[in-house]
Motif scaffolding. Structure first.
Motif, PDB file in Angstrom:
ATOM      1  N   ARG A 262       1.526  -1.717  11.172  1.00 26.45           N
ATOM      2  CA  ARG A 262       2.440  -0.602  11.389  1.00 26.45           C
ATOM      3  C   ARG A 262       1.968   0.318  12.517  1.00 26.45           C
ATOM      4  NH1 ARG A 262       6.284  -0.223   7.515  1.00 26.45           N
ATOM      5  NH2 ARG A 262       7.338   0.762   9.273  1.00 26.45           N
TER       6      ARG A 262
ATOM      7  N   GLN B 111     -12.621  -4.411   8.808  1.00 30.75           N
ATOM      8  CA  GLN B 111     -11.741  -3.278   8.555  1.00 30.75           C
ATOM      9  C   GLN B 111     -12.601  -2.035   8.335  1.00 30.75           C
ATOM     10  OE1 GLN B 111      -7.808  -4.713   6.729  1.00 30.75           O
ATOM     11  NE2 GLN B 111      -9.315  -5.385   5.258  1.00 30.75           N
TER      12      GLN B 111
ATOM     13  N   ARG C 185       0.289  -9.879   7.121  1.00 31.46           N
ATOM     14  CA  ARG C 185       0.902  -8.590   6.768  1.00 31.46           C
ATOM     15  C   ARG C 185       1.472  -7.925   8.013  1.00 31.46           C
ATOM     16  NH1 ARG C 185      -5.190  -6.470   5.809  1.00 31.46           N
ATOM     17  NH2 ARG C 185      -5.375  -5.034   7.545  1.00 31.46           N
TER      18      ARG C 185
ATOM     19  N   ARG D 202       1.688   5.139   3.164  1.00 31.73           N
ATOM     20  CA  ARG D 202       0.603   4.733   4.070  1.00 31.73           C
ATOM     21  C   ARG D 202      -0.503   5.757   3.870  1.00 31.73           C
ATOM     22  NH1 ARG D 202       3.373   6.058  10.038  1.00 31.73           N
ATOM     23  NH2 ARG D 202       4.197   8.105   9.454  1.00 31.73           N
ATOM     24  N   ALA D 203      -1.736   5.289   3.989  1.00 38.10           N
ATOM     25  CA  ALA D 203      -2.871   6.164   3.692  1.00 38.10           C
ATOM     26  C   ALA D 203      -3.895   6.022   4.799  1.00 38.10           C
ATOM     27  CB  ALA D 203      -3.493   5.802   2.347  1.00 38.10           C
TER      28      ALA D 203
ATOM     29  N   PHE E 185      -3.846   5.133  10.225  1.00 42.94           N
ATOM     30  CA  PHE E 185      -3.537   4.380   9.007  1.00 42.94           C
ATOM     31  C   PHE E 185      -4.220   3.011   8.992  1.00 42.94           C
ATOM     32  CE2 PHE E 185       0.049   7.383   9.436  1.00 42.94           C
ATOM     33  CZ  PHE E 185      -0.174   8.085   8.258  1.00 42.94           C
ATOM     34  N   GLN E 186      -4.823   2.634  10.112  1.00 44.85           N
ATOM     35  CA  GLN E 186      -5.567   1.374  10.138  1.00 44.85           C
ATOM     36  C   GLN E 186      -6.578   1.387  11.282  1.00 44.85           C
ATOM     37  OE1 GLN E 186      -4.725  -2.954   9.024  1.00 44.85           O
ATOM     38  NE2 GLN E 186      -3.510  -2.664  10.835  1.00 44.85           N
TER      39      GLN E 186
ATOM     40  N   GLY F 155      -6.541  -2.669   4.471  1.00 44.46           N
ATOM     41  CA  GLY F 155      -5.497  -2.092   5.325  1.00 44.46           C
ATOM     42  C   GLY F 155      -4.645  -1.126   4.515  1.00 44.46           C
ATOM     43  N   SER F 156      -4.346   0.028   5.096  1.00 42.42           N
ATOM     44  CA  SER F 156      -3.583   1.028   4.350  1.00 42.42           C
ATOM     45  C   SER F 156      -2.384   1.533   5.152  1.00 42.42           C
ATOM     46  CB  SER F 156      -4.495   2.203   3.965  1.00 42.42           C
ATOM     47  OG  SER F 156      -5.256   2.649   5.065  1.00 42.42           O
ATOM     48  N   ASP F 157      -2.007   0.785   6.181  1.00 39.76           N
ATOM     49  CA  ASP F 157      -0.892   1.212   7.037  1.00 39.76           C
ATOM     50  C   ASP F 157       0.453   0.784   6.484  1.00 39.76           C
ATOM     51  OD1 ASP F 157      -1.854  -1.443   7.620  1.00 39.76           O
ATOM     52  OD2 ASP F 157      -0.474  -1.494   9.309  1.00 39.76           O
TER      53      ASP F 157
END
Lengths: 353, 353
Positions: free
Chosen positions: B256, B115, B253, A78-79, B80-81, A117-119
């Motif tokens: 998280r 986003q 998706r 995750r980023a 993370f998001q 999205g990077s979660d």
């Protein structure tokens, strides 16, 4: 050096150094637990990792083990940022033609880029799970960099200096959701589901002379259901280099360590190179015969993406994913290995007490 | 309970529990270091935090200290998001009129959402730093939730159950960069710089009956340079509730733990409520007199955003930010407190050895 994150049941996984030939790995224990820790403190933590990498490549690392990409998460599972450019002119032209969209007038001097999205990044061999094939499931083969801290207003050259690692990417796209979503004016969200990454992230020096001018001058092979559909060079036709893409993000804000910035789908004007996504193939078919012939991906389909260096060695390892239905009922029979255990059980067992 | 993240020189800060009246705080030492750790493991870590919160409110916490919002980072200093909806019809109508953009046909049944970057959230009292006033600097007062894990395909009701915390937001916007950016078709990037958050994140139960139907039925006050420009109710006119907004993200998706999902600028049809951003004010002026009169923010301007409950108590504490130039030369003299120390020093000191 080459770094991977191995599955250990945690959200961020366990950092490992991987040998140049991708045959062996060694946990980074004592140096860092996660890749984000290394990025947060690169100058302190990367030198001992480089030392471990040299020892591992020399066959002298005492606790080395066989490297298996199937145990990998994304290098950054995750980023804190994922911004994906679209730097290949041929891709943008073809895909926009296919959905009757205009080329942006500013395309040649202002990078096209979306925030993703990077979660929940997914690993190189993880199934890609979708609710319906009606969504228009498509792969996209591309590259991305992971940055260190890049301050607001950084020049493209300074931003390029901030590149810490490179990765191979499968930027999954849901083509039938995209036109309506983009028509709303706020960019992608549902049309870009969880993104997958190759097994290892590599420092730019691993690319040798192929890392030139902020671009990677090597080819990415894409195999759909085992058949090669693309072998595209990531270098010459990348209109903006990675420093320019990162500087684009940094124009109005600081870019912090661990940001992932992508190149967009790798695409070459030479039709003999094939494609790095199905949308391009369908656009070419439409240009030739008035309508697309190739359907998007089906449940059970596979995609394999890999970049080889000039000696034929794999740089990042391969992304090898299968497309799977979120709900078993969304599809016909799932492949045998996905069937519920009961269905696979011995029929005689039903009469057991 | 109310949670804050205090500056300690690290990237993720130090988690603290804050008393209901925002007067005292207590480090969460022994329970969790960072808010992300709590979100990653909510069922295990939130009960002892609730216990500490009760002890603190009862005046019995042994190491309590005075709470000072100026020492706060954003409750999640990086996430993370960050997906921000635009759920208030009046705002979307006004702002689109102001830039001659169409209302999306799907507006009433398909949330509008972008986003954003989440690698560099800023604290409630941090300066907001920009390269130029030509960018059209504007605040946006809104709310956001932080989620736990919400699986792909979750219903709006299930997604609402995944809401862990609420926050107050200043979603800075650069109005003069937005039209050209959105015209490219991929959504916001440079037009949405680093976002600021109120001092504390609160669990939904803190809102009592004001948390109803996935909306917060309380007013947000916005004061620009000390003058109240808006007092807008966040509840009744929020077209999609937070569960619907989170479910929108989760359609294709997994969402998280630690994802931040925003409401968009709070806006009421009743003109007497004022505005939660300058773009709306300018749109109203344009509708009345053919052109906007009010300029966007200048360097040195201040913005204060706060939500009070029905008893008049501050729910999240206040966002209080000053707009500052990235380069001193971009502006006239900076305010006294921003001047280099030499300039503020006693002139007699210059002759000291």
């Amino acid at each position: 050096m080459k770094l991977a994150t191995l599955k250990d049941g945690s959200r961020d996984g366990q950092l490992a150094v991987v040998s140049r030939d991708l045959s062996t790995a060694h946990f980074a224990t004592g140096i860092a637990t996660t890749l984000q820790q290394v990025l947060d403190d690169w100058n302190f933590r990367s030198p001992p990792l480089e030392d471990l990498y040299a020892t591992l490549n020399g066959g002298k690392a005492r606790h080395a083990f066989a490297f298996d990409p199937r145990h990998c998460m994304a290098p950054l599972p995750r980023a804190f940022q994922w911004a994906d450019g679209s730097a290949y002119l041929n891709h943008v032209e073809l895909v926009r033609k296919a959905r009757n969209a205009e080329m942006p007038a500013s395309f040649y001097d202002d990078p096209l880029m979306y925030q993703g999205g990077s979660d929940d990044f997914i690993g190189p061999c993880d199934d890609a799970v979708f609710g319906s094939t009606d969504w228009g499931i498509d792969f996209e083969s591309e590259l991305a960099v992971i940055t260190g801290d890049v301050p607001m207003g950084a020049s493209p050259e300074a931003a390029l200096d901030g590149v810490r690692l490179l990765m191979l990417v499968n930027d999954w796209s849901l083509r039938h959701l995209i036109p309506a979503e983009l028509a709303k004016g706020f960019g992608f969200l549902q049309g870009k589901p969880a993104t997958a990454f190759g097994p290892v992230a590599v420092t730019p020096d691993e690319l040798g002379p192929a890392w030139k001018g902020g671009r990677v001058h090597l080819k990415v092979e894409s195999r759909w259901n085992g058949r090669r559909v693309g072998l595209c060079n990531a270098g010459p036709e990348m209109l903006f280099h990675f420093g320019q893409l990162v500087a684009h993000v940094a124009k109005t804000r600081n870019v912090r360590a661990g940001s992932v910035v992508g190149s967009g789908t790798i695409s070459n004007q030479d039709r003999a190179c094939g494609v790095s996504c199905i949308a391009e193939l369908r656009a070419i078919e439409t240009l030739h015969s008035g309508a697309p012939q190739t359907p998007f991906m089906q449940f059970g389909d596979t995609i394999r993406i890999e970049m080889l260096d000039d000696s034929g060695a794999s740089v990042f390892g391969a992304i090898e994913q299968r497309v799977r239905a979120l709900h078993a009922s969304a599809d016909a029979d799932p492949p045998a290995q996905d069937r519920p255990l009961e269905a696979a059980a011995d029929p005689d067992a039903a009469s057991a007490p």
